[in-house]
Design a protein around this motif. Sequence first.
Motif, PDB file in Angstrom:
ATOM      1  N   TYR A 168      38.260  32.846  35.440  1.00  0.00           N
ATOM      2  CA  TYR A 168      38.587  31.790  34.485  1.00  0.00           C
ATOM      3  C   TYR A 168      39.240  32.457  33.279  1.00  0.00           C
ATOM      4  O   TYR A 168      38.740  33.470  32.774  1.00  0.00           O
ATOM      5  N   GLU A 169      40.369  31.896  32.815  1.00  0.00           N
ATOM      6  CA  GLU A 169      41.099  32.499  31.710  1.00  0.00           C
ATOM      7  C   GLU A 169      41.474  31.443  30.674  1.00  0.00           C
ATOM      8  O   GLU A 169      41.992  30.375  31.029  1.00  0.00           O
ATOM      9  N   GLN A 170      41.221  31.744  29.414  1.00  0.00           N
ATOM     10  CA  GLN A 170      41.713  30.933  28.302  1.00  0.00           C
ATOM     11  C   GLN A 170      42.989  31.579  27.774  1.00  0.00           C
ATOM     12  O   GLN A 170      42.996  32.748  27.410  1.00  0.00           O
ATOM     13  N   ALA A 211      33.857  40.197  32.469  1.00  0.00           N
ATOM     14  CA  ALA A 211      34.106  39.329  31.324  1.00  0.00           C
ATOM     15  C   ALA A 211      34.977  40.090  30.345  1.00  0.00           C
ATOM     16  O   ALA A 211      35.025  41.326  30.355  1.00  0.00           O
ATOM     17  N   GLY A 212      35.694  39.341  29.497  1.00  0.00           N
ATOM     18  CA  GLY A 212      36.564  40.023  28.555  1.00  0.00           C
ATOM     19  C   GLY A 212      37.222  39.080  27.582  1.00  0.00           C
ATOM     20  O   GLY A 212      36.849  37.906  27.452  1.00  0.00           O
ATOM     21  N   LEU A 234      45.058  26.670  26.746  1.00  0.00           N
ATOM     22  CA  LEU A 234      45.228  26.414  28.162  1.00  0.00           C
ATOM     23  C   LEU A 234      44.076  27.048  28.937  1.00  0.00           C
ATOM     24  O   LEU A 234      43.696  28.191  28.676  1.00  0.00           O
ATOM     25  N   HIS A 235      43.548  26.321  29.906  1.00  0.00           N
ATOM     26  CA  HIS A 235      42.420  26.794  30.720  1.00  0.00           C
ATOM     27  C   HIS A 235      42.900  26.945  32.166  1.00  0.00           C
ATOM     28  O   HIS A 235      43.303  25.956  32.795  1.00  0.00           O
ATOM     29  N   TYR A 236      42.858  28.175  32.665  1.00  0.00           N
ATOM     30  CA  TYR A 236      43.357  28.486  34.003  1.00  0.00           C
ATOM     31  C   TYR A 236      42.243  29.023  34.899  1.00  0.00           C
ATOM     32  O   TYR A 236      41.336  29.734  34.435  1.00  0.00           O
ATOM     33  N   GLY A 237      42.349  28.712  36.179  1.00  0.00           N
ATOM     34  CA  GLY A 237      41.640  29.429  37.216  1.00  0.00           C
ATOM     35  C   GLY A 237      42.637  30.354  37.912  1.00  0.00           C
ATOM     36  O   GLY A 237      43.717  29.902  38.306  1.00  0.00           O
ATOM     37  N   SER A 238      42.298  31.647  38.043  1.00  0.00           N
ATOM     38  CA  SER A 238      43.257  32.633  38.549  1.00  0.00           C
ATOM     39  C   SER A 238      42.687  33.400  39.724  1.00  0.00           C
ATOM     40  O   SER A 238      41.499  33.736  39.751  1.00  0.00           O
ATOM     41  N   LEU A 239      43.540  33.692  40.680  1.00  0.00           N
ATOM     42  CA  LEU A 239      43.192  34.471  41.862  1.00  0.00           C
ATOM     43  C   LEU A 239      44.157  35.641  41.944  1.00  0.00           C
ATOM     44  O   LEU A 239      45.369  35.454  42.024  1.00  0.00           O
ATOM     45  N   ALA A 240      43.618  36.861  41.901  1.00  0.00           N
ATOM     46  CA  ALA A 240      44.451  38.069  41.911  1.00  0.00           C
ATOM     47  C   ALA A 240      44.099  38.939  43.107  1.00  0.00           C
ATOM     48  O   ALA A 240      42.939  39.011  43.524  1.00  0.00           O
ATOM     49  N   LEU A 241      45.095  39.617  43.644  1.00  0.00           N
ATOM     50  CA  LEU A 241      44.910  40.585  44.723  1.00  0.00           C
ATOM     51  C   LEU A 241      45.549  41.888  44.263  1.00  0.00           C
ATOM     52  O   LEU A 241      46.779  41.981  44.184  1.00  0.00           O
ATOM     53  N   LEU A 242      44.720  42.882  43.947  1.00  0.00           N
ATOM     54  CA  LEU A 242      45.183  44.079  43.256  1.00  0.00           C
ATOM     55  C   LEU A 242      44.931  45.331  44.097  1.00  0.00           C
ATOM     56  O   LEU A 242      43.903  45.447  44.772  1.00  0.00           O
ATOM     57  N   VAL A 243      45.861  46.253  44.021  1.00  0.00           N
ATOM     58  CA  VAL A 243      45.651  47.610  44.538  1.00  0.00           C
ATOM     59  C   VAL A 243      45.028  48.435  43.415  1.00  0.00           C
ATOM     60  O   VAL A 243      45.483  48.384  42.268  1.00  0.00           O
ATOM     61  N   GLY A 281      41.196  34.269  23.440  1.00  0.00           N
ATOM     62  CA  GLY A 281      40.357  33.471  24.315  1.00  0.00           C
ATOM     63  C   GLY A 281      39.533  34.356  25.229  1.00  0.00           C
ATOM     64  O   GLY A 281      39.699  35.581  25.268  1.00  0.00           O
ATOM     65  N   ALA A 282      38.659  33.730  25.988  1.00  0.00           N
ATOM     66  CA  ALA A 282      37.746  34.449  26.864  1.00  0.00           C
ATOM     67  C   ALA A 282      38.261  34.450  28.301  1.00  0.00           C
ATOM     68  O   ALA A 282      39.073  33.622  28.699  1.00  0.00           O
ATOM     69  N   THR A 283      37.767  35.408  29.066  1.00  0.00           N
ATOM     70  CA  THR A 283      37.999  35.445  30.503  1.00  0.00           C
ATOM     71  C   THR A 283      36.739  35.953  31.184  1.00  0.00           C
ATOM     72  O   THR A 283      35.936  36.679  30.583  1.00  0.00           O
TER      73      THR A 283
END
Length: 233
Positions: A72-74, A29-30, A103-112, A49-51
């Motif tokens: 989830y990202e605001q 969360a953040g 704006l309300h987003y759903g996000s998918l990340a692939l990180l090294v 906003g929150a995430t």
Amino acid sequence: MRRPIALFSFVLLTTGSLSAQHPRLGIKAGLNASTYAGASLPRSDYQFGATGGLLLQRPLNQHVDLQSELLYEQRGSELRYSNRAEGVTFTTIDYIRTVRSRLHYGSLALLVRPHQGAWFAVAGPQLSYLVAEKRTIRDQVNVVVGPVDPVLPDGAARTVRNKQDYNRGEAGYVLGIGREIGARWQVEVRYAAGLTKLRQPSVVVDAIYGPERVQHARNRSLQAQVSYLLPAQ
């Protein structure tokens, strides 16, 4: 947009074969401080906003993990436009419009995720989908020359909800650095940026404020996050 999403989903599903070590599931969360970026934009202020969401870490070797995230990202910003014009009674006015967006987003990340000791970094692509949006618009008038025009806007705010004004899908990237606190907690700061244009052409806004000012905007966010890794099963 369908092909990048399909490819990204395939990569996530096949990461299990990259390592024999057990994955680590966590929650996070953040806080986001987001704004819009673009060469022709008017003044753009940050919105907070929150995430929050889930993460999955899969070790690739002793010092590198592959981390996938579903968040989830605001996001949003506050834009301030100004335009000098003539009123219907020959009054010269400064016409000011303030647009505060959420704006309300759903996000998918692939990180090294390379790490050394307690320190780590993250970097990689992120795909986002706009779930909902709301704009609060306020029009104000400052009379420069002449009498007050009775038909001018009174400064009252109105709310607009119209996702069709925005591009629903967004491709972007994430860069960040953080530190582990014990075996399960970690804190990090990161920068997230969209590569996709934020808005569809808006006839009303473009006619008043210029055709290029909003269409080429992109999302930008500074984020602070706290994560907790769940106990291994």
